[in-house]
Design a protein around this motif. Structure first.
Motif, PDB file in Angstrom:
ATOM      1  N   LEU A  75      25.388  10.427 -27.190  1.00 58.37           N
ATOM      2  CA  LEU A  75      25.292   9.884 -26.144  1.00 58.37           C
ATOM      3  C   LEU A  75      25.951   9.000 -25.330  1.00 58.37           C
ATOM      4  CD1 LEU A  75      21.431   9.195 -24.620  1.00 58.37           C
ATOM      5  CD2 LEU A  75      23.853   7.705 -24.094  1.00 58.37           C
ATOM      6  N   PHE A  76      26.459   9.534 -24.545  1.00 59.47           N
ATOM      7  CA  PHE A  76      27.315   9.109 -23.604  1.00 59.47           C
ATOM      8  C   PHE A  76      27.039   8.585 -21.960  1.00 59.47           C
ATOM      9  CE2 PHE A  76      31.253   8.516 -20.843  1.00 59.47           C
ATOM     10  CZ  PHE A  76      32.220   7.342 -21.345  1.00 59.47           C
ATOM     11  N   TYR A  77      26.929   6.991 -21.844  1.00 59.77           N
ATOM     12  CA  TYR A  77      26.960   6.702 -20.079  1.00 59.77           C
ATOM     13  C   TYR A  77      28.097   6.367 -19.412  1.00 59.77           C
ATOM     14  CZ  TYR A  77      23.930   3.684 -17.305  1.00 59.77           C
ATOM     15  OH  TYR A  77      23.936   3.186 -15.896  1.00 59.77           O
ATOM     16  N   PHE A  78      27.443   5.960 -18.680  1.00 59.27           N
ATOM     17  CA  PHE A  78      28.474   5.602 -18.197  1.00 59.27           C
ATOM     18  C   PHE A  78      28.098   4.928 -16.888  1.00 59.27           C
ATOM     19  CE2 PHE A  78      32.224   4.999 -14.609  1.00 59.27           C
ATOM     20  CZ  PHE A  78      32.764   4.420 -15.379  1.00 59.27           C
ATOM     21  N   ALA A  79      28.362   3.746 -16.146  1.00 61.86           N
ATOM     22  CA  ALA A  79      27.943   3.182 -14.731  1.00 61.86           C
ATOM     23  C   ALA A  79      29.450   2.995 -14.441  1.00 61.86           C
ATOM     24  CB  ALA A  79      26.770   1.920 -15.303  1.00 61.86           C
ATOM     25  N   GLY A  80      29.855   3.134 -13.453  1.00 58.11           N
ATOM     26  CA  GLY A  80      31.205   2.114 -12.895  1.00 58.11           C
ATOM     27  C   GLY A  80      31.217   3.896 -11.590  1.00 58.11           C
ATOM     28  N   HIS A  81      32.786   3.187 -11.353  1.00 58.10           N
ATOM     29  CA  HIS A  81      33.517   4.386 -10.476  1.00 58.10           C
ATOM     30  C   HIS A  81      34.064   5.255 -10.544  1.00 58.10           C
ATOM     31  CE1 HIS A  81      32.989   2.290  -6.881  1.00 58.10           C
ATOM     32  NE2 HIS A  81      33.492   1.237  -6.938  1.00 58.10           N
ATOM     33  N   GLY A  82      32.872   6.293 -10.074  1.00 57.78           N
ATOM     34  CA  GLY A  82      33.742   7.841 -10.691  1.00 57.78           C
ATOM     35  C   GLY A  82      34.319   8.389  -8.764  1.00 57.78           C
ATOM     36  N   THR A  83      35.495   9.983  -9.970  1.00 59.71           N
ATOM     37  CA  THR A  83      36.213  10.508  -8.970  1.00 59.71           C
ATOM     38  C   THR A  83      36.497  11.913  -8.581  1.00 59.71           C
ATOM     39  OG1 THR A  83      37.196  10.509  -6.664  1.00 59.71           O
ATOM     40  CG2 THR A  83      38.444   9.836  -8.721  1.00 59.71           C
ATOM     41  N   GLN A  84      36.429  12.416  -8.336  1.00 60.88           N
ATOM     42  CA  GLN A  84      37.004  14.325  -8.635  1.00 60.88           C
ATOM     43  C   GLN A  84      38.553  14.406  -7.739  1.00 60.88           C
ATOM     44  OE1 GLN A  84      35.795  17.530  -6.358  1.00 60.88           O
ATOM     45  NE2 GLN A  84      33.970  16.256  -5.898  1.00 60.88           N
ATOM     46  N   TRP A  85      39.435  14.997  -7.994  1.00 62.21           N
ATOM     47  CA  TRP A  85      40.635  14.813  -7.726  1.00 62.21           C
ATOM     48  C   TRP A  85      41.057  16.868  -8.686  1.00 62.21           C
ATOM     49  CZ3 TRP A  85      43.273  14.224  -3.607  1.00 62.21           C
ATOM     50  CH2 TRP A  85      44.085  14.103  -3.604  1.00 62.21           C
ATOM     51  N   GLU A  86      41.694  17.452  -7.664  1.00 62.60           N
ATOM     52  CA  GLU A  86      41.882  18.951  -8.576  1.00 62.60           C
ATOM     53  C   GLU A  86      41.358  19.749  -9.734  1.00 62.60           C
ATOM     54  OE1 GLU A  86      46.196  18.157  -9.144  1.00 62.60           O
ATOM     55  OE2 GLU A  86      46.928  18.160  -7.314  1.00 62.60           O
ATOM     56  N   ASN A  87      39.486  19.475  -9.411  1.00 66.20           N
ATOM     57  CA  ASN A  87      38.629  20.210 -10.187  1.00 66.20           C
ATOM     58  C   ASN A  87      38.550  19.552 -11.429  1.00 66.20           C
ATOM     59  OD1 ASN A  87      37.566  22.555  -8.310  1.00 66.20           O
ATOM     60  ND2 ASN A  87      39.432  23.288  -9.041  1.00 66.20           N
ATOM     61  N   HIS A  88      38.692  17.864 -11.473  1.00 62.68           N
ATOM     62  CA  HIS A  88      38.645  17.133 -12.318  1.00 62.68           C
ATOM     63  C   HIS A  88      37.767  16.018 -12.097  1.00 62.68           C
ATOM     64  CE1 HIS A  88      41.529  19.324 -15.829  1.00 62.68           C
ATOM     65  NE2 HIS A  88      42.448  19.708 -14.772  1.00 62.68           N
ATOM     66  N   ASN A  89      36.731  15.376 -12.866  1.00 64.11           N
ATOM     67  CA  ASN A  89      36.231  14.411 -12.121  1.00 64.11           C
ATOM     68  C   ASN A  89      37.088  13.208 -13.876  1.00 64.11           C
ATOM     69  OD1 ASN A  89      34.275  15.182 -11.471  1.00 64.11           O
ATOM     70  ND2 ASN A  89      32.781  16.160 -13.419  1.00 64.11           N
ATOM     71  N   LEU A  91      36.721   9.180 -14.494  1.00 66.89           N
ATOM     72  CA  LEU A  91      35.850   7.953 -14.249  1.00 66.89           C
ATOM     73  C   LEU A  91      37.271   6.749 -14.751  1.00 66.89           C
ATOM     74  CD1 LEU A  91      33.617   8.435 -17.719  1.00 66.89           C
ATOM     75  CD2 LEU A  91      33.606   9.103 -15.087  1.00 66.89           C
ATOM     76  N   ILE A  92      37.038   5.553 -13.375  1.00 65.66           N
ATOM     77  CA  ILE A  92      37.494   4.400 -12.656  1.00 65.66           C
ATOM     78  C   ILE A  92      38.010   3.631 -14.015  1.00 65.66           C
ATOM     79  CG2 ILE A  92      38.855   3.517 -11.753  1.00 65.66           C
ATOM     80  CD1 ILE A  92      39.049   6.309 -11.451  1.00 65.66           C
ATOM     81  N   PRO A  93      38.925   2.680 -14.845  1.00 70.02           N
ATOM     82  CA  PRO A  93      38.219   1.539 -15.794  1.00 70.02           C
ATOM     83  C   PRO A  93      38.447   0.662 -14.778  1.00 70.02           C
ATOM     84  CG  PRO A  93      41.095   2.727 -15.363  1.00 70.02           C
ATOM     85  CD  PRO A  93      40.187   3.852 -14.930  1.00 70.02           C
ATOM     86  N   ALA A 108      42.723   7.201 -15.971  1.00 63.87           N
ATOM     87  CA  ALA A 108      42.155   7.538 -15.891  1.00 63.87           C
ATOM     88  C   ALA A 108      41.391   8.134 -16.959  1.00 63.87           C
ATOM     89  CB  ALA A 108      41.157   7.828 -13.758  1.00 63.87           C
ATOM     90  N   ILE A 109      40.249   8.193 -16.737  1.00 64.18           N
ATOM     91  CA  ILE A 109      39.844   9.178 -17.500  1.00 64.18           C
ATOM     92  C   ILE A 109      39.273  10.292 -17.627  1.00 64.18           C
ATOM     93  CG2 ILE A 109      37.796   8.519 -19.927  1.00 64.18           C
ATOM     94  CD1 ILE A 109      39.755   6.865 -20.435  1.00 64.18           C
ATOM     95  N   ASP A 110      39.820  11.218 -17.950  1.00 64.69           N
ATOM     96  CA  ASP A 110      38.819  12.489 -17.804  1.00 64.69           C
ATOM     97  C   ASP A 110      37.830  12.537 -18.142  1.00 64.69           C
ATOM     98  OD1 ASP A 110      38.432  15.247 -17.911  1.00 64.69           O
ATOM     99  OD2 ASP A 110      40.342  16.413 -16.981  1.00 64.69           O
ATOM    100  N   ALA A 111      36.494  13.050 -17.066  1.00 63.83           N
ATOM    101  CA  ALA A 111      35.872  13.412 -18.109  1.00 63.83           C
ATOM    102  C   ALA A 111      35.040  14.699 -18.951  1.00 63.83           C
ATOM    103  CB  ALA A 111      34.091  13.071 -17.265  1.00 63.83           C
TER     104      ALA A 111
END
Length: 247
Positions: A75-89, A91-93, A108-111
């Motif tokens: 299980l991976f849980y992330f609470a924070g900012h995330g965004t999409q750009w050019e069909n990728h999600n 996760l913002i550090p 950033a981290i590609d989900a």
């Protein structure tokens, strides 16, 4: 029923709210702390990271990935900012100063890449819980330095992801929409309802998320609608066979 009680259950929980470049999220730390506590109560071995810079996130993800075996529930849980750009999600550090659309791939981290890397380890089940669909302002790499706030793109929410076999991905809101951070409350709206339902013994994970969706929609008057993308093999998969402590 596919029981998870005899399997090793691993969780990586990340909460980021103290963003160096602004756009702070006051509830992300509470969300991560309380999610870690309830997951431990239902038998997960939890690794928790708070307010991590990208290099720390990357190290944590690699170490977690390398610990996964083919019989594990992951299980991976992330609470924070995330965004999409050019069909990728992405996760913002924590170290988000100066991130623009051109640097998301490296800063950033590609989900989807994280999910793909976990899936290569062939776990029994992989669950992603992403409470990161807030509005996030990303500076354009072509922006005018004399007018840094003009015409900046507001990248709303995340896009649907490719659910690998044996995986489930739950987003705090529908693709392209944004989530309520729970201003004035101690938890974001999605996490608030996850905490309410995730520890119910013998309950299928799909039922859990249906209850979460119903609760979020009711409380938000349908302004926020969680979204689930899944590819599960077994008809009934409970995360909690029995509580290992009082919650």
């Amino acid at each position: 029923m596919a029981t998870t009680g005899s399997r090793r259950k691993l969780a990586l929980v990340i909460g980021i709210g103290e963003y160096e470049g602004g756009q702070k999220l006051p509830n992300a730390e509470n969300d991560a702390n309380e999610m870690s506590a309830v997951l431990e109560k239902i038998g997960f071995i939890v690794t928790k990271k708070l307010h991590s810079a990208r290099i720390e996130m990357r190290f944590a993800l690699v170490a977690f990935e390398e610990s996964i075996t083919s019989s594990d529930v992951v299980l991976f849980y992330f609470a924070g900012h995330g965004t999409q750009w050019e069909n990728h999600n992405y996760l913002i550090p924590k170290d988000n100063n100066g991130i623009d659309n051109a640097s998301l791939k490296t800063r950033a981290i590609d989900a989807q890449k994280v999910l793909d890397e976990f899936s290569v380890r062939d776990p029994f089940l992989t669950i992603f819980l992403l409470d990161c669909c807030r509005t996030y302002d990303v500076r354009s790499s072509n922006s005018n330095p004399r007018n840094p706030t003009g015409n900046e793109p507001k990248l709303n929410g995340l896009k649907a992801m490719d659910a690998k076999a044996g995986s489930l991905i739950a987003f705090a809101c529908a693709a392209g929409a944004t989530a309520d951070d729970g201003i004035g409350q101690k938890n974001g709206l999605f996490t608030k309802h996850l905490l309410k339902h995730i520890a119910i013994p013998k309950q299928d994970i799909r039922t859990t998320l249906a209850l979460v969706t119903d609760g979020v929609m009711a409380e938000s008057n349908s302004r926020q609608i969680p979204f689930v993308n899944l590819s599960l093999r077994y008809p009934h998969i409970p995360l909690c066979d029995e509580l290992s402590g009082k919650y």
